[in-house]
Every structure is written in structure tokens, then in C-alpha cells.
Design a protein around this motif. Structure first.
Motif, PDB file in Angstrom:
ATOM      1  N   GLU A  52       0.826  -1.201   0.000  1.00  0.00           N
ATOM      2  CA  GLU A  52       0.000   0.000   0.000  1.00  0.00           C
ATOM      3  C   GLU A  52       0.865   1.258   0.000  1.00  0.00           C
ATOM      4  OE1 GLU A  52      -2.521  -0.330   3.390  1.00  0.00           O
ATOM      5  OE2 GLU A  52      -3.946  -1.693   2.422  1.00  0.00           O
ATOM      6  N   ARG A  55       2.746   1.727  -3.284  1.00  0.00           N
ATOM      7  CA  ARG A  55       1.817   2.102  -4.361  1.00  0.00           C
ATOM      8  C   ARG A  55       1.488   3.598  -4.322  1.00  0.00           C
ATOM      9  NH1 ARG A  55      -2.204  -1.831  -3.891  1.00  0.00           N
ATOM     10  NH2 ARG A  55      -1.146  -3.157  -5.408  1.00  0.00           N
ATOM     11  N   PRO A  59       2.351   4.239  -8.372  1.00  0.00           N
ATOM     12  CA  PRO A  59       1.028   3.660  -8.646  1.00  0.00           C
ATOM     13  C   PRO A  59       0.960   2.818  -9.918  1.00  0.00           C
ATOM     14  CG  PRO A  59       1.043   6.010  -9.131  1.00  0.00           C
ATOM     15  CD  PRO A  59       2.337   5.718  -8.442  1.00  0.00           C
ATOM     16  N   LEU A  64       5.777  -3.917  -9.088  1.00  0.00           N
ATOM     17  CA  LEU A  64       5.644  -3.546  -7.686  1.00  0.00           C
ATOM     18  C   LEU A  64       5.624  -4.769  -6.764  1.00  0.00           C
ATOM     19  CD1 LEU A  64       5.555  -0.876  -6.236  1.00  0.00           C
ATOM     20  CD2 LEU A  64       3.081  -1.027  -6.154  1.00  0.00           C
TER      21      LEU A  64
END
Length: 312
Positions: A52, A55, A59, A64
Motif C-alpha cells: 500500500e 503504491r 502507482p 511492484l
């Protein structure tokens, strides 16, 4: 298995073993045993938080998930660095930890007003301090006193004492430890020690990325393209003493290997504007994290740095 028992196995059996293995076997032990069976942390919870927070900054990064996995493994590799360093021969230690840009530190020391070696929890930050001592750079480390932190397991606190012993042995100076944000008198005492060292033109190591909920002195900055708060106490001390700031960071040279490189950057003096000074310091750390995002140990607590994060 109880967490306390797991930590004794992790810190004093698995980590020593990890420090003796080649990279391929390190990877197997970390991914198939330590992470899979939650010896260090709850992997599902930590994976969720790290993902989280990463990100927020990346994003659209298609890799990731892979970087999150590398981040969790790097956390464990850092823990094992203590044992790797203690077990290695003198010749091997210098091959494990390389040093670049020492001339920047020498340049800063010429001012005669002391040097703040500004760093962050990147790469092999655990072994970078005694790595500097190994290369003849005598420094004093400012650190949170994990040896008395009741939230940590007894095994973790014992390894903390081993870390501090190693710092003193190789840097020839004991670390200055204090319970961040919890004792004003001890914090003031640490500040006086720092001023004394700077007055004697001695280099002091301070991490900029201490979670601001643990400190009483903070400043708003743009960090990782996000409005954040970073601790400003040591930077304020440096501004009052005229000390030079020399950013330095360590980075793993390759995955699942303890080989790392410590790199000093160009020194800079501080102004009388704490906001501008803090932004300049934040930028130095920012560049390092953006270059090696999977190597920053504090993705798990990044949400505490946010400007609108509640105080804890």
C-alpha cells in the motif's frame, strides 16, 4: 510456535546460518523458511502495508509485487549482516563493504566545525556504521536504544546489544543512544553530546528517516513527491554549530548477497532557514530511495511520515 521462541531461533540460529550461505542458498532460506513460516514478521500483514505504501509513490509500476518481495527479503538480509560481519575475516570484510567518495568527508572536515553524516535506512544500513570504522573512518552513531525497548522481543534486544558492541569495537567510539521522543531530558543530553563532538570536529551519523511519530521535533517537507514530516532535531543542532552535512548511503550490490557499497556525497552547509535546510536534506535521501526503492527499510512505516498522519 510462540513469537518469543521464533525470534530466538531466527536471531541466533537462522541468521548466523544465513550469513554463511552463498546467495542462491540465502534466497531459499529466506523465501522458503524465514518468510514462509513468519519467523521475522507476519508476512501477510507486512506485505499488505508495504504494498500500500509503495503504491502511493509508484502507482503504475508493473514490477511492484516483485519489489515488495525484495523489500521483505532485504529486511532479513540486513538482520543477518551483523553475523556476516562478525564471522568474516579482516580481508573479507573489506571486500564485503566497499567505500566510495571518502574525499567528500575529508573536504567537509576541513571546515573545522564538525560533520553530520546524514543517512537513511537504505541497503545495508545496519553494517554501514561499522563498515566505516573498518575503513578507518571513526564516527559516532546516534541511535534509538532498542536494547531497552519493551515492544521488542528479548532476542531482538540482545542482538541490539551485539550491534552496539560491534559499533564500539570498529569505530572506537560508543554510540549515543536515547529513547526517541520519550524522554526530554535524555534527548537534551544527547543533543549536548552531539554539540560537543561537532565542536571537536568529529563526524556524527544521524538517520533522517526516523518515523516522526517517535520524535518531538519535526519539519514539513516534500519527500518522495508527497507532503511529509521528517525529524529536524539534529539538523537544527547542525545549523547552530555550523557543521557541514555530508549525505552517505549504503546499497546492496546484488540480490541476496551481503556485498554492499557505501557512497559519500558532496558536503553542503546549512542556512538559517530550517525549512529550506530540511528540504535539502530530504532531497538527498529522496534521490537514494527513488534509485533503490526496494532497498528502503521504512516502507512499512511510510504512512507515519505523511503530513496528515495522526500523532501516536
Amino acid at each position: 510456535m510462540a513469537k518469543e521462541i521464533k525470534h530466538w531461533i531466527y536471531y541466533f540460529l537462522l541468521l548466523p546460518l544465513l550469513s554463511l550461505l552463498p546467495p542462491n542458498l540465502c534466497r531459499l532460506l529466506i523465501t522458503k523458511v524465514i518468510i514462509r513460516f513468519d519467523f521475522k514478521y507476519d508476512r501477510l500483514e507486512k506485505t499488505k502495508i508495504v504494498l500500500e505504501n509503495m503504491r502511493r509513490i509508484f502507482p503504475d509500476d508493473p514490477r511492484l509485487d516483485q519489489k515488495v518481495e525484495q523489500n521483505l527479503a532485504g529486511d532479513i538480509l540486513q538482520d543477518a549482516a551483523t553475523w556476516k560481519f562478525l564471522f568474516a575475516s579482516s580481508a573479507k570484510k573489506k571486500k564485503i563493504i566497499k567505500l566510495e567518495g571518502r574525499e567528500y568527508l575529508e573536504q567537509a572536515l576541513e571546515s573545522g566545525k564538525g560533520v553530520i553524516l546524514l543517512t537513511g535506512h537504505t541497503g545495508s544500513c545496519v553494517s554501514s556504521t561499522w563498515g566505516l570504522g573498518l575503513h578507518g573512518v571513526e564516527v559516532t552513531l546516534l541511535a534509538n536504544d532498542s536494547t531497552t525497548d519493551p515492544s521488542l522481543s528479548r532476542a531482538n534486544r540482545l542482538l541490539g546489544r551485539l550491534d552496539l558492541y560491534t559499533v564500539k569495537k570498529y569505530c572506537h567510539r560508543p554510540a549515543i543512544t536515547f529513547p526517541l521522543g520519550r524522554d526530554i531530558n535524555m534527548t537534551a543530553s544527547a543533543a549536548r553530546k552531539v554539540k560537543s563532538l561537532l565542536a571537536a570536529n568529529k563526524p556524527v551519523i544521524s538517520a533522517l528517516d526516523v518515523p516522526p511519530n517517535l520524535t518531538s521535533s519535526r519539519e514539513k517537507v516534500l519527500f518522495l513527491n508527497t507532503k511529509c514530516k521528517l525529524p529536524s532535531g539534529v539538523i537544527r543542532v547542525a545549523g547552530k554549530t555550523g557543521a557541514q552535512i555530508v549525505p552517505f548511503f549504503s546499497a546492496w550490490d546484488k540480490p541476496f548477497s551481503h556485498d554492499c557499497t557505501i557512497r559519500f556525497q558532496e558536503p553542503f552547509a546549512l542556512s538559517s532557514d530550517i525549512s529550506k535546510d530540511m528540504q535539502k536534506c530530504a532531497q538527498a535521501l529522496d534521490v537514494m530511495i527513488m534509485a533503490y526503492p526496494e532497498q528502503w527499510a521504512h516502507w512499512e512505516v511510510f504512512h507515519h511520515f505523511l503530513d496528515d498522519a495522526p500523532d501516536v
